[in-house]
Structures are given as structure tokens and as C-alpha cells.
Design an enzyme around this catalytic site. Structure first.
Site, PDB file in Angstrom:
ATOM      1  N   SER A   9       0.831  -1.207   0.000  1.00 12.80           N
ATOM      2  CA  SER A   9       0.000   0.000   0.000  1.00 12.80           C
ATOM      3  C   SER A   9       0.867   1.259   0.000  1.00 12.80           C
ATOM      4  O   SER A   9       1.672   1.479   0.907  1.00 12.80           O
ATOM      5  CB  SER A   9      -0.915   0.018   1.225  1.00 12.80           C
ATOM      6  OG  SER A   9      -1.524   1.288   1.328  1.00 12.80           O
ATOM      7  N   HIS A  34      -1.151  -0.942  -4.306  1.00  7.64           N
ATOM      8  CA  HIS A  34      -2.454  -0.568  -3.758  1.00  7.64           C
ATOM      9  C   HIS A  34      -2.452   0.936  -3.455  1.00  7.64           C
ATOM     10  O   HIS A  34      -1.560   1.434  -2.754  1.00  7.64           O
ATOM     11  CB  HIS A  34      -2.692  -1.383  -2.483  1.00  7.64           C
ATOM     12  CG  HIS A  34      -4.042  -1.241  -1.884  1.00  7.64           C
ATOM     13  ND1 HIS A  34      -5.164  -1.910  -2.342  1.00  7.64           N
ATOM     14  CD2 HIS A  34      -4.459  -0.515  -0.825  1.00  7.64           C
ATOM     15  CE1 HIS A  34      -6.201  -1.612  -1.589  1.00  7.64           C
ATOM     16  NE2 HIS A  34      -5.812  -0.749  -0.658  1.00  7.64           N
ATOM     17  N   ASP A  36      -4.594   3.956  -1.859  1.00 11.12           N
ATOM     18  CA  ASP A  36      -5.723   4.250  -0.979  1.00 11.12           C
ATOM     19  C   ASP A  36      -6.195   5.686  -1.156  1.00 11.12           C
ATOM     20  O   ASP A  36      -5.547   6.632  -0.681  1.00 11.12           O
ATOM     21  CB  ASP A  36      -5.313   4.022   0.477  1.00 11.12           C
ATOM     22  CG  ASP A  36      -5.206   2.549   0.816  1.00 11.12           C
ATOM     23  OD1 ASP A  36      -6.193   1.823   0.601  1.00 11.12           O
ATOM     24  OD2 ASP A  36      -4.132   2.115   1.284  1.00 11.12           O
ATOM     25  N   MET A  38      -8.730   8.436  -0.081  1.00 15.65           N
ATOM     26  CA  MET A  38      -9.644   8.748   1.035  1.00 15.65           C
ATOM     27  C   MET A  38     -10.113  10.189   0.907  1.00 15.65           C
ATOM     28  O   MET A  38      -9.306  11.078   0.583  1.00 15.65           O
ATOM     29  CB  MET A  38      -8.911   8.577   2.371  1.00 15.65           C
ATOM     30  CG  MET A  38      -8.310   7.191   2.574  1.00 15.65           C
ATOM     31  SD  MET A  38      -7.553   7.054   4.207  1.00 15.65           S
ATOM     32  CE  MET A  38      -6.806   5.425   4.091  1.00 15.65           C
ATOM     33  N   HIS A  67      -8.117   1.748  -4.345  1.00 15.46           N
ATOM     34  CA  HIS A  67      -9.132   1.484  -3.324  1.00 15.46           C
ATOM     35  C   HIS A  67      -9.795   2.809  -2.971  1.00 15.46           C
ATOM     36  O   HIS A  67      -9.176   3.674  -2.354  1.00 15.46           O
ATOM     37  CB  HIS A  67      -8.432   0.853  -2.114  1.00 15.46           C
ATOM     38  CG  HIS A  67      -9.337   0.568  -0.959  1.00 15.46           C
ATOM     39  ND1 HIS A  67      -8.857   0.223   0.282  1.00 15.46           N
ATOM     40  CD2 HIS A  67     -10.699   0.573  -0.841  1.00 15.46           C
ATOM     41  CE1 HIS A  67      -9.872   0.031   1.106  1.00 15.46           C
ATOM     42  NE2 HIS A  67     -10.998   0.247   0.453  1.00 15.46           N
ATOM     43  N   MET A  69     -12.039   4.912  -0.955  1.00 10.62           N
ATOM     44  CA  MET A  69     -12.782   5.101   0.290  1.00 10.62           C
ATOM     45  C   MET A  69     -13.399   6.484   0.252  1.00 10.62           C
ATOM     46  O   MET A  69     -12.978   7.417   0.951  1.00 10.62           O
ATOM     47  CB  MET A  69     -11.820   4.928   1.490  1.00 10.62           C
ATOM     48  CG  MET A  69     -11.410   3.476   1.692  1.00 10.62           C
ATOM     49  SD  MET A  69      -9.878   3.301   2.607  1.00 10.62           S
ATOM     50  CE  MET A  69      -8.703   3.530   1.274  1.00 10.62           C
ATOM     51  N   MET A 138     -12.472  -6.047   4.090  1.00  5.58           N
ATOM     52  CA  MET A 138     -11.617  -5.219   4.947  1.00  5.58           C
ATOM     53  C   MET A 138     -11.398  -5.920   6.290  1.00  5.58           C
ATOM     54  O   MET A 138     -12.342  -6.398   6.916  1.00  5.58           O
ATOM     55  CB  MET A 138     -12.260  -3.849   5.201  1.00  5.58           C
ATOM     56  CG  MET A 138     -12.306  -2.908   4.014  1.00  5.58           C
ATOM     57  SD  MET A 138     -10.693  -2.526   3.288  1.00  5.58           S
ATOM     58  CE  MET A 138      -9.823  -1.784   4.679  1.00  5.58           C
ATOM     59  N   ASP A 176      -7.428  -6.552   3.294  1.00  7.34           N
ATOM     60  CA  ASP A 176      -6.720  -5.281   3.451  1.00  7.34           C
ATOM     61  C   ASP A 176      -6.835  -4.810   4.895  1.00  7.34           C
ATOM     62  O   ASP A 176      -7.942  -4.584   5.389  1.00  7.34           O
ATOM     63  CB  ASP A 176      -7.355  -4.261   2.493  1.00  7.34           C
ATOM     64  CG  ASP A 176      -6.703  -2.892   2.541  1.00  7.34           C
ATOM     65  OD1 ASP A 176      -5.660  -2.732   3.203  1.00  7.34           O
ATOM     66  OD2 ASP A 176      -7.250  -1.975   1.892  1.00  7.34           O
TER      67      ASP A 176
HETATM   68  C1  DX5 Z   1      -6.809   1.199   5.395  1.00 14.00           C
HETATM   69  C2  DX5 Z   1      -6.315   1.075   3.994  1.00 14.00           C
HETATM   70  C3  DX5 Z   1      -5.254   0.087   3.842  1.00 14.00           C
HETATM   71  C4  DX5 Z   1      -3.988   0.407   4.577  1.00 14.00           C
HETATM   72  C5  DX5 Z   1      -3.410  -0.891   5.010  1.00 14.00           C
HETATM   73  O1  DX5 Z   1      -7.775   2.154   5.456  1.00 14.00           O
HETATM   74  O2  DX5 Z   1      -7.369   0.724   3.109  1.00 14.00           O
HETATM   75  O3  DX5 Z   1      -4.976  -0.220   2.487  1.00 14.00           O
HETATM   76  O4  DX5 Z   1      -3.038   1.089   3.809  1.00 14.00           O
HETATM   77  O5  DX5 Z   1      -2.360  -0.614   5.817  1.00 14.00           O
HETATM   78  P1  DX5 Z   1      -1.743  -1.649   6.831  1.00 14.00           P
HETATM   79  O6  DX5 Z   1      -1.222  -2.799   6.013  1.00 14.00           O
HETATM   80  O7  DX5 Z   1      -0.676  -0.846   7.483  1.00 14.00           O
HETATM   81  O8  DX5 Z   1      -2.837  -2.073   7.754  1.00 14.00           O
HETATM   82 ZN    ZN Z   2      -6.765  -0.080   1.097  1.00  5.20          ZN
END
Ligand code: DX5
Ligand code: ZN
Length: 222
Positions: A9, A34, A36, A38, A67, A69, A138, A176
Site C-alpha cells: 500500500s 495498492h 488508498d 480517502m 481502493h 474510500m 476489509m 486489506d
Molecule cells: C486502510 C487502507 C489500507 C492500509 C493498510 O484504510 O485501506 O490499504 O493502507 O495498511 P496496513 O497494512 O498498514 O494495515
Molecule cells: Zn486499502
């Protein structure tokens, strides 16, 4: 799947030396990167958007596993596809018209994923199994890297595996959150095939070796 798919990630990478960290992922045999996204609304944190996806796409060959969010994810589909996303995964909790939204992702030439939070039942996605290329279970409540793996996720992944198999779905089953050397084996044995790891990879002294170590945990325990 005979071998685990590893997706470090970007959230935990060092942005001051991004190209170095991306090279470490490639050298370690990462399969995807990956990303993320947000929005500070669906989750209590803000990260990045199309500009960063486009920049990262220019400097790595790894397929970008985005991903999302975010609320109203469809607002970003065109821009993220143009920026180089390979997969776009949207949250069932934020997407009330899943078939339409997943179809649009595929129309744009990307793989379509759907994600569910730890407290969301698998029944939230059972009507869209034909519409997805990836199911993301998740294993933390999304928003931050470095959180502890929620143990009940192992049993949920096993149920997700059964659900996909019963539907003869070839969708990837991704996990994840909190994935590390201690947790990855159990979710692999439960039937997951694709693993996101942020903190575990980038806090390691040697991220390349850590990716290999995570993969080895799956190979040995298959
Ligand atoms: C959490 C994210 C993950 C995060 C995972 O909200 O969607 O992808 O980066 O990180 P680790 O592996 O540190 O839990
Ligand atoms: Zn993620």
C-alpha cells in the site's frame, strides 16, 4: 490460486523517496500497487487523487489497484481511469447503485472491485458477484494504515471464499488491513488470494525482502 498476489500500500510509502520505494516493491516481486484514496468523508482521513495516481503510474510498471474510500465514487471514475488505474474498488456502503457503478468501471477498461467494511455483511455483495473482478474484505475499519488485524476477518474470508466458489466466480478475494507475517497465513488458508500490506512492508528494514517473506508464509502454509 497457486501463488499469493501481494499489493503493497502506497499509503505507508515514504513520499520523499517515492521512486526508491516503488523500485523496492518491484524488486521484491510485488504484483500490484495498492493506492488508498480517502476523501475525509467516507473515512476520517484525506489522501490523494488523480494527480498522484497519474504520477505514480508514470514511474512504476506495477498495475495500480485503486481502493476508493469515498462517497459518490462515480465522480472520479473517468479521471482515475485516464490517470492509469488498473482496478477501481468501491465500497458497498458508499455505492447504492452497485451494478451501474461497477459496469461503468468495466466500461472504462478497468477491473471492477467491491469492498465491504468489517461490520458489513457479505450479503451486501451477493447480488453483484457477476459484476465484479475483485471482492475486498476489509480486516480493519478503513481510514488509516498500521491498525491491528480484526481476528473475525479470517472466518469472514472463509465465508466469502465459499460464496465466490458457489457462484463460480473467478473474482480475486482481497484482504486489506493489518496484514503481516503473523496474520497472512490464516487468511491465505481461509481462501484469500490477494493481500494488501502497508505498514508491514514499508516499516521493514528491507521492503523487498518483506514482500518475499509475506509470500513465503502463504506458500508454506497452503
Ligand atoms: C486502510 C487502507 C489500507 C492500509 C493498510 O484504510 O485501506 O490499504 O493502507 O495498511 P496496513 O497494512 O498498514 O494495515
Ligand atoms: Zn486499502
Amino acid at each position: 490460486m497457486s501463488q499469493a498476489r501481494l499489493a503493497p500500500s502506497l499509503l505507508s510509502a515514504d513520499f520523499a523517496q517515492l521512486t526508491t520505494d516503488l523500485r523496492r516493491c518491484e524488486d521484491g516481486g510485488a504484483d500490484w500497487l495498492h493506492v488508498d484514496v480517502m476523501d475525509g468523508c467516507f473515512v476520517p482521513n484525506l489522501t490523494f487523487g488523480a494527480k498522484v495516481i497519474e504520477t505514480v503510474h508514470r514511474v512504476t510498471k506495477l498495475p495500480l489497484d485503486v481502493h476508493m474510500m469515498v462517497v459518490e465514487p462515480e465522480k472520479y471514475f473517468d479521471d482515475f481511469a485516464a490517470a492509469g488505474a488498473a482496478t477501481m474498488t468501491i465500497h458497498a456502503e458508499a455505492a447504492p447503485h452497485l451494478q451501474r457503478q461497477l459496469a461503468r468501471i468495466r466500461e472504462l477498461g478497468c477491473s471492477a472491485g467491491v469492498a465491504i467494511n468489517p461490520s458489513t455483511s457479505l450479503s451486501a455483495v451477493e447480488e453483484v458477484l457477476r459484476d465484479i473482478d475483485l471482492l475486498l474484505v476489509m480486516s480493519v475499519n478503513p481510514g488509516f494504515g498500521g491498525q491491528a488485524f480484526i481476528e473475525g476477518s479470517v472466518e469472514k474470508v472463509a465465508r466469502a471464499r465459499n460464496m465466490l466458489d458457489a457462484a463460480r466466480s473467478g473474482a480475486a478475494l482481497q484482504v486489506d488491513g493489518g496484514i503481516n507475517r503473523e496474520t497472512i497465513g490464516a487468511v491465505w488458508r481461509a481462501g484469500a488470494d490477494t493481500f494488501v500490506a502497508g505498514h508491514a512492508v514499508f516499516s521493514a528494514g528491507d521492503p523487498s525482502a518483506e514482500i518475499a517473506a509475506l509470500r513465503a508464509r502463504c506458500a508454506h502454509e497452503a
